[in-house]
Design a protein around this motif. Structure first.
Motif, short mmCIF file in Angstrom:
data_model
loop_
_atom_site.label_atom_id
_atom_site.label_comp_id
_atom_site.label_asym_id
_atom_site.label_seq_id
_atom_site.Cartn_x
_atom_site.Cartn_y
_atom_site.Cartn_z
N LEU A 148 0.81 -1.21 0.00
CA LEU A 148 0.00 0.00 0.00
C LEU A 148 0.85 1.27 0.00
O LEU A 148 0.48 2.28 -0.61
CB LEU A 148 -0.92 0.00 1.23
N ALA A 149 2.01 1.21 0.67
CA ALA A 149 2.84 2.42 0.80
C ALA A 149 3.63 2.71 -0.46
O ALA A 149 3.83 3.88 -0.82
CB ALA A 149 3.78 2.26 1.99
N LEU A 150 4.10 1.67 -1.15
CA LEU A 150 4.98 1.90 -2.30
C LEU A 150 4.30 2.67 -3.44
O LEU A 150 4.93 3.60 -3.99
CB LEU A 150 5.55 0.57 -2.79
N PRO A 151 3.06 2.36 -3.84
CA PRO A 151 2.43 3.18 -4.89
C PRO A 151 2.33 4.66 -4.51
O PRO A 151 2.52 5.53 -5.36
CB PRO A 151 1.04 2.54 -5.04
N LEU A 152 2.05 4.93 -3.23
CA LEU A 152 1.98 6.32 -2.80
C LEU A 152 3.36 6.98 -2.89
O LEU A 152 3.49 8.13 -3.32
CB LEU A 152 1.47 6.40 -1.35
N GLY A 153 4.41 6.22 -2.49
CA GLY A 153 5.76 6.75 -2.60
C GLY A 153 6.17 7.00 -4.03
O GLY A 153 6.83 7.99 -4.34
N ALA A 154 5.77 6.11 -4.93
CA ALA A 154 6.11 6.27 -6.35
C ALA A 154 5.46 7.52 -6.93
O ALA A 154 6.08 8.25 -7.70
CB ALA A 154 5.68 5.03 -7.13
N VAL A 155 4.20 7.76 -6.55
CA VAL A 155 3.52 8.97 -7.02
C VAL A 155 4.20 10.21 -6.46
O VAL A 155 4.43 11.20 -7.17
CB VAL A 155 2.03 8.93 -6.62
N ALA A 156 4.56 10.17 -5.18
CA ALA A 156 5.21 11.32 -4.55
C ALA A 156 6.55 11.63 -5.19
O ALA A 156 6.95 12.81 -5.29
CB ALA A 156 5.39 11.05 -3.05
N LEU A 157 7.25 10.60 -5.67
CA LEU A 157 8.55 10.79 -6.31
C LEU A 157 8.43 11.12 -7.80
O LEU A 157 9.44 11.33 -8.47
CB LEU A 157 9.41 9.53 -6.14
N GLY A 158 7.21 11.13 -8.31
CA GLY A 158 6.99 11.48 -9.71
C GLY A 158 7.35 10.39 -10.69
O GLY A 158 7.64 10.68 -11.86
N LEU A 172 -2.87 -0.83 -8.47
CA LEU A 172 -3.17 0.47 -7.87
C LEU A 172 -2.55 1.61 -8.66
O LEU A 172 -3.14 2.70 -8.77
CB LEU A 172 -2.65 0.50 -6.42
N VAL A 173 -1.37 1.38 -9.24
CA VAL A 173 -0.70 2.43 -10.02
C VAL A 173 -1.36 2.57 -11.39
O VAL A 173 -1.61 3.67 -11.88
CB VAL A 173 0.80 2.12 -10.18
N GLY A 174 -1.66 1.43 -12.03
CA GLY A 174 -2.31 1.45 -13.34
C GLY A 174 -1.32 1.60 -14.48
O GLY A 174 -0.10 1.64 -14.29
#
Length: 318
Positions: free
Chosen positions: A161-171, A197-199
């Motif tokens: 759950l955390a990694l997709p959010l981190g990936a979005v935050a890092l662009g 979740l990322v798509g």
């Protein structure tokens, strides 16, 4: 003798079947993770009857090895090779450095070597299947195996759950996020959820990178078996039969007709779900509550280490 196994095997089949049915209804739920949680729930409510234990023991060992062997059918070698050698080297480095780094961290924490090895392989390769495969080589205690698999569920789900959010935050691009997920998350099922979740291209890339890590299971088990032979002074097979079967499945999988491959995949999912349910049943909930801080710290540290080691895959793809 066979009659003694039937009740436990039937219970494991029912638990695994329910997990597969739940997965079919809600695809985001990994059947192996659901199965072990169901087994743990049964253990928390008093556990299975003593008549079930012989069959559950077979399910958690022999049936698990069948599932691990058939896991090789998921390895579509051309798609893995298409990732390119830099990404494949990162996947191999995640496994090698993840295992060695986790074992190094375990020593000052005072985690017993057997538990440390299960954590190192489970978190660095492919989660519960890797833990079970190491048990097949080392004959680890069921209690240790079940405890580490439960930590795979907790830590892997958190990073899922955390990694997709981190990936979005890092662009990161979807492809880069998928590469990071595949290189970092413990379970194949957890990787699928994170990629979804990322798509975009994330799911396809995530699964390919993850399967490159799964491919490392065979050489790692061969090394563990060799070291175990030297330490114990006995002569078990250098490469266990289920590892040979895993490699054979990886080679022939792409050549199988789609109906045969589909049927084999169902058997593989069912075998792993049965085995995970049986492992969950073997877990003493009191033991889990008493899991010491050193093992919990090691699990968290191994999760962070593997995520950090997997980051270059995202940079290469992105």
């Amino acid at each position: 003798m066979v009659a003694r196994l039937v009740p436990g095997l039937a219970l494991a089949a029912a638990g695994g079947g329910f997990a597969l049915l739940l997965h079919a209804t809600v695809p985001a739920l990994s059947p192996t993770l659901v199965a072990i949680l169901l087994g743990m729930l049964l253990a928390a409510r008093g556990g299975a009857a003593s008549s079930m234990r012989p069959g559950l023991r077979v399910a958690s060992r022999q049936v698990l090895r069948v599932g691990v062997a058939l896991l090789g059918l998921q390895l579509v070698l051309p798609e893995i090779v298409a990732l390119g050698w830099p990404v494949l080297l990162v996947a191999a480095a995640v496994v090698v450095l993840g295992i060695s780094g986790t074992l190094a961290l375990a020593r000052p924490l005072g985690v017993p070597p057997e538990q440390a090895l299960l954590v190192a392989c489970g978190f660095s390769i492919c989660g519960a299947a890797a833990v079970g495969a190491v048990e097949g080589v080392r004959r680890s205690r069921e209690e240790d195996v079940a405890t580490v698999v439960s930590l795979v569920v907790v830590c892997g789900s958190a990073v899922m759950l955390a990694l997709p959010l981190g990936a979005v935050a890092l662009g990161f691009t979807p492809a880069a996020a998928g590469a990071w997920a595949g290189a970092s998350i413990h379970e194949v099922g957890q990787v699928v959820v994170a990629g979804g979740l990322v798509g975009g291209l994330a799911l396809q890339v995530a699964v390919a990178v993850k399967l490159a890590r799964v491919l490392m299971l065979a050489p790692v088990l061969a090394v563990i078996s060799y070291r175990s032979r030297r330490a114990a002074g006995v002569r078990p097979p250098l490469v266990p039969a289920f590892v040979v079967a895993f490699l054979a499945c990886a080679v022939v999988g792409a050549a199988l007709p789609a109906p045969v491959l589909g049927a084999a995949t169902v058997v593989q999912s069912g075998a792993l779900a049965m085995a995970m349910f049986a492992l969950g049943c073997s877990l003493d909930v009191g033991t889990l509550r008493r899991t010491g801080a050193p093992l919990l710290i090691l699990a968290a540290a191994a999760t962070g280490l593997v995520a950090l080691l997997g980051l270059p895959a995202a940079l290469l793809v992105g």
